[in-house]
Design a protein around this motif. Structure first.
Motif, PDB file in Angstrom:
ATOM      1  N   ILE A  67      29.144  49.497  43.881  1.00  0.00           N
ATOM      2  CA  ILE A  67      29.832  50.073  42.721  1.00  0.00           C
ATOM      3  C   ILE A  67      31.265  50.438  43.076  1.00  0.00           C
ATOM      4  N   ARG A  68      31.459  51.023  44.241  1.00  0.00           N
ATOM      5  CA  ARG A  68      32.805  51.399  44.675  1.00  0.00           C
ATOM      6  C   ARG A  68      33.730  50.190  44.717  1.00  0.00           C
ATOM      7  N   LYS A  69      33.209  49.057  45.176  1.00  0.00           N
ATOM      8  CA  LYS A  69      34.031  47.858  45.316  1.00  0.00           C
ATOM      9  C   LYS A  69      34.515  47.326  43.979  1.00  0.00           C
ATOM     10  N   VAL A  70      33.703  47.463  42.923  1.00  0.00           N
ATOM     11  CA  VAL A  70      34.098  46.866  41.646  1.00  0.00           C
ATOM     12  C   VAL A  70      34.772  47.856  40.708  1.00  0.00           C
ATOM     13  N   ARG A  71      34.497  49.146  40.852  1.00  0.00           N
ATOM     14  CA  ARG A  71      35.117  50.105  39.934  1.00  0.00           C
ATOM     15  C   ARG A  71      36.598  50.304  40.221  1.00  0.00           C
ATOM     16  N   ASP A  72      36.996  50.154  41.458  1.00  0.00           N
ATOM     17  CA  ASP A  72      38.419  50.125  41.771  1.00  0.00           C
ATOM     18  C   ASP A  72      38.833  48.653  41.718  1.00  0.00           C
ATOM     19  N   LYS A  73      39.516  48.271  40.647  1.00  0.00           N
ATOM     20  CA  LYS A  73      39.833  46.860  40.432  1.00  0.00           C
ATOM     21  C   LYS A  73      40.752  46.298  41.519  1.00  0.00           C
ATOM     22  N   ALA A  74      41.552  47.156  42.151  1.00  0.00           N
ATOM     23  CA  ALA A  74      42.395  46.691  43.246  1.00  0.00           C
ATOM     24  C   ALA A  74      41.537  46.276  44.426  1.00  0.00           C
ATOM     25  N   VAL A  75      40.539  47.081  44.738  1.00  0.00           N
ATOM     26  CA  VAL A  75      39.622  46.747  45.831  1.00  0.00           C
ATOM     27  C   VAL A  75      38.839  45.484  45.483  1.00  0.00           C
ATOM     28  N   ALA A  76      38.382  45.387  44.232  1.00  0.00           N
ATOM     29  CA  ALA A  76      37.627  44.205  43.806  1.00  0.00           C
ATOM     30  C   ALA A  76      38.450  42.938  43.988  1.00  0.00           C
ATOM     31  N   ALA A  77      39.743  42.996  43.641  1.00  0.00           N
ATOM     32  CA  ALA A  77      40.609  41.826  43.793  1.00  0.00           C
ATOM     33  C   ALA A  77      40.730  41.435  45.259  1.00  0.00           C
ATOM     34  N   ALA A  78      40.897  42.432  46.138  1.00  0.00           N
ATOM     35  CA  ALA A  78      41.048  42.142  47.558  1.00  0.00           C
ATOM     36  C   ALA A  78      39.769  41.554  48.139  1.00  0.00           C
ATOM     37  N   VAL A  79      38.618  42.119  47.757  1.00  0.00           N
ATOM     38  CA  VAL A  79      37.331  41.618  48.260  1.00  0.00           C
ATOM     39  C   VAL A  79      37.109  40.187  47.789  1.00  0.00           C
ATOM     40  N   ALA A  80      37.373  39.939  46.504  1.00  0.00           N
ATOM     41  CA  ALA A  80      37.151  38.600  45.945  1.00  0.00           C
ATOM     42  C   ALA A  80      38.015  37.553  46.645  1.00  0.00           C
ATOM     43  N   ARG A  81      39.295  37.845  46.800  1.00  0.00           N
ATOM     44  CA  ARG A  81      40.195  36.874  47.444  1.00  0.00           C
ATOM     45  C   ARG A  81      39.845  36.685  48.915  1.00  0.00           C
ATOM     46  N   HIS A  82      39.441  37.765  49.586  1.00  0.00           N
ATOM     47  CA  HIS A  82      39.079  37.677  50.998  1.00  0.00           C
ATOM     48  C   HIS A  82      37.898  36.744  51.216  1.00  0.00           C
ATOM     49  N   HIS A  83      36.965  36.751  50.255  1.00  0.00           N
ATOM     50  CA  HIS A  83      35.769  35.918  50.376  1.00  0.00           C
ATOM     51  C   HIS A  83      35.937  34.552  49.714  1.00  0.00           C
ATOM     52  N   GLY A  84      37.139  34.226  49.298  1.00  0.00           N
ATOM     53  CA  GLY A  84      37.394  32.902  48.766  1.00  0.00           C
ATOM     54  C   GLY A  84      36.952  32.681  47.337  1.00  0.00           C
ATOM     55  N   LEU A  85      36.673  33.754  46.601  1.00  0.00           N
ATOM     56  CA  LEU A  85      36.315  33.598  45.197  1.00  0.00           C
ATOM     57  C   LEU A  85      37.571  33.263  44.388  1.00  0.00           C
ATOM     58  N   PRO A  86      37.446  32.438  43.341  1.00  0.00           N
ATOM     59  CA  PRO A  86      38.611  32.129  42.502  1.00  0.00           C
ATOM     60  C   PRO A  86      38.999  33.353  41.676  1.00  0.00           C
ATOM     61  N   PHE A  87      40.019  34.043  42.104  1.00  0.00           N
ATOM     62  CA  PHE A  87      40.448  35.305  41.492  1.00  0.00           C
ATOM     63  C   PHE A  87      41.969  35.315  41.472  1.00  0.00           C
ATOM     64  N   PRO A  88      42.576  35.845  40.405  1.00  0.00           N
ATOM     65  CA  PRO A  88      44.038  35.786  40.293  1.00  0.00           C
ATOM     66  C   PRO A  88      44.743  36.557  41.413  1.00  0.00           C
ATOM     67  N   LEU A  89      45.934  36.080  41.773  1.00  0.00           N
ATOM     68  CA  LEU A  89      46.838  36.846  42.614  1.00  0.00           C
ATOM     69  C   LEU A  89      47.063  38.196  41.943  1.00  0.00           C
ATOM     70  N   THR A  90      47.003  39.283  42.701  1.00  0.00           N
ATOM     71  CA  THR A  90      47.038  40.616  42.093  1.00  0.00           C
ATOM     72  C   THR A  90      48.050  41.512  42.801  1.00  0.00           C
ATOM     73  N   TYR A  91      48.922  42.140  42.003  1.00  0.00           N
ATOM     74  CA  TYR A  91      49.833  43.163  42.505  1.00  0.00           C
ATOM     75  C   TYR A  91      49.261  44.539  42.155  1.00  0.00           C
ATOM     76  N   PHE A  92      49.417  45.486  43.073  1.00  0.00           N
ATOM     77  CA  PHE A  92      48.975  46.871  42.874  1.00  0.00           C
ATOM     78  C   PHE A  92      50.208  47.765  42.873  1.00  0.00           C
ATOM     79  N   VAL A  93      50.339  48.605  41.843  1.00  0.00           N
ATOM     80  CA  VAL A  93      51.475  49.533  41.782  1.00  0.00           C
ATOM     81  C   VAL A  93      50.976  50.925  41.436  1.00  0.00           C
ATOM     82  N   SER A  94      51.643  51.923  41.972  1.00  0.00           N
ATOM     83  CA  SER A  94      51.213  53.308  41.735  1.00  0.00           C
ATOM     84  C   SER A  94      51.862  53.921  40.502  1.00  0.00           C
ATOM     85  N   THR A  95      52.976  53.322  40.032  1.00  0.00           N
ATOM     86  CA  THR A  95      53.650  53.822  38.827  1.00  0.00           C
ATOM     87  C   THR A  95      54.108  52.630  37.987  1.00  0.00           C
TER      88      THR A  95
END
Length: 269
Positions: A67-95
């Protein structure tokens, strides 16, 4: 679902953390449940209680780590790309102001909250002029994500996974409100089924949903949710309830003996 499980002869207790005080430090000794199931909005207090139950050695559905991995969408993007899943390039910004640092080559952009749910505050930004307008709309949404927009016909495919069984629906994309698509069940293509199964394995999820779009380079995963609505799935209540009972039985743990503690124990410094 809770009513269905109770009607089958099981005891079900519902805890609403927004309306109750929970003895979170006593969960290990007070809980006599075979499993704890989380069904709450992203960012709600329920996840803290579920994590406390997991730390105490109790079975949780889904697993807290998943649940932690998917509820934070930034973490989900990093996990997906790390494992080679087809997932969009993602930028993370704090503001919102930091969105201006995303290179122009990635426009148009999809901007959304990092902890978003139910298509909340998802915007298509075609240029810097539109970004100025969106900036005010996402103030107060917390951390944000920006992704290059994937050209598609305006239809999202939502696949619901209930303990290994998959169901697919076609839904109107939140970025294309005028698209002539209504929620409806559709046949699940083999390649999509394989991709969704891989998503579940990578994240360790049992009850989940995956949003996909078909772009120029094939299917892309654009969102992953734990315990979605299962909208349009036939007999969704019964199917999910049976899945929860099966998982609870498979993962049931024997609780340790209740320790003998002083009745009037006081904390010290």
């Amino acid at each position: 679902m809770a009513k269905q499980i109770a009607n089958w002869g099981h005891q079900v207790d519902i805890l609403e953390p927004e309306r109750s005080a929970t003895r979170i430090t006593e969960l290990l000794w007070e809980s006599q449940h075979d499993a704890w199931v989380l069904k709450t909005v992203s960012g709600g207090p329920g996840l803290s209680l579920l994590e406390a139950a997991s730390v105490a050695g109790l079975t949780t559905i889904n697993k807290v780590s998943a649940i932690r991995k998917v509820r934070d969408k930034a973490v989900a993007a990093a996990v997906a790309r790390h494992h080679g899943l087809p997932f969009p390039l993602t930028y993370f910004v704090s503001t919102p102001d930091l969105l201006y640092e995303v290179p122009l080559e990635h426009y148009p952009l999809v901007v959304k909250p990092a902890n978003g749910s139910s298509c909340r505050s998802v915007y298509l930004v075609r240029d810097r002029a539109e970004l100025a307008k969106v900036r005010g709309k996402v103030l107060g949404e917390g951390f944000l994500l920006a992704q290059p927009y994937i050209t598609n016909p305006g239809t999202d495919i939502k696949v619901y996974a209930a303990c290994g069984t998959l169901y697919a629906t076609a839904q109107r994309s939140p970025l294309h409100p005028d698209a002539p698509v209504r929620d409806q069940m559709i046949a699940l293509a083999d390649d999509v089924a394989e991709l969704v199964t891989e998503v579940g394995a990578v994240f360790g999820l049992d009850l989940f949903g995956v949003d996909l779009v078909e772009g120029p380079e094939g299917w892309m995963v654009v969102d992953i949710n734990d315990f979605p609505s299962f909208r349009c799935v036939p007999d969704a209540v019964g199917r999910v309830a049976r899945g929860v009972l099966r998982l609870a039985a498979e993962r049931r743990v024997e609780l340790p003996p209740v320790p003998q503690r002083p009745v009037n124990a006081q904390s010290g410094c």
